[in-house]
Design a protein around this motif. Structure first.
Motif: not given
Length: 183
Positions: A77, A79, A104, A117, A145, A147-148, A151, A154
């Motif tokens: 995942d 962003v 997203y 995302e 970039t 990296t998630v 989380t 959400i």
């Protein structure tokens, strides 16, 4: 491209205690039957069904099944902040929005013009996206970039704000900027 086309301009401020109660019950346990919702709110099942239909038609409510990407094999995942060439922002945004991996997209102010995302099965998918697919779009000046790793919250966790507790008559009146008098 618009993502929704509400049939009215109703907002949370326009909803009564029945509508707000339906929303709370759906957020608490979406699989509760309309009969149970009706019993808890003291109205009929047809009222619940009609209210849900109207909330949906007005674009206030969206009833969907939400997948957990990590449990479905999409564990990477990220962003990505994107800076677009002047005059090409909407073109870049439309192209990104059409990509299946993009879950997203937001047009933003500040350091980036767009924030997306994006979900991938693995790091190789991310690498391919960054080195092949993204450059082919054109109109992109730069990216960053992130990296998630985990989380914590959400969007479907968002609940009605506290100001919408209780009946409509008990809520503080909201004043718009146009209705305020200048002294």
């Amino acid at each position: 491209m618009k993502t929704s086309s509400p049939s009215s301009s109703r907002t949370l401020d326009d909803l009564d205690s029945i509508d707000l109660g339906i929303i709370r019950l759906l957020q608490g346990q979406g699989r509760t039957s309309n009969a149970e919702r009706a019993r808890r709110l003291g109205v009929s099942q047809p009222t619940i069904r009609k209210r849900i239909d109207r909330l949906t038609a007005d674009g206030i409510l969206k009833v969907v099944a939400v997948l957990n990407p990590a449990r479905t094999g999409f564990a990477t995942d990220v962003v990505i902040g994107i800076r677009a060439e002047p005059g090409r922002l909407l073109e870049v945004g439309r192209a990104l929005a059409a990509m299946e991996e993009v879950v997203y997209l937001g047009y933003t102010t500040g350091r980036f013009d767009l924030v997306v995302e994006v979900l991938f099965r693995d790091d190789e998918g991310l690498f391919s996206f960054l080195t092949e697919r993204l450059p082919r779009l054109g109109g992109i000046v730069g990216t960053e970039t992130m990296t998630v790793l985990r989380t914590g919250k959400i969007n479907y966790d968002w609940k009605l704000p506290a100001e919408f507790e209780g009946s409509r008559d008990q809520r503080p009146e909201r004043r718009s900027a146009t209705s305020e008098s200048i002294s």
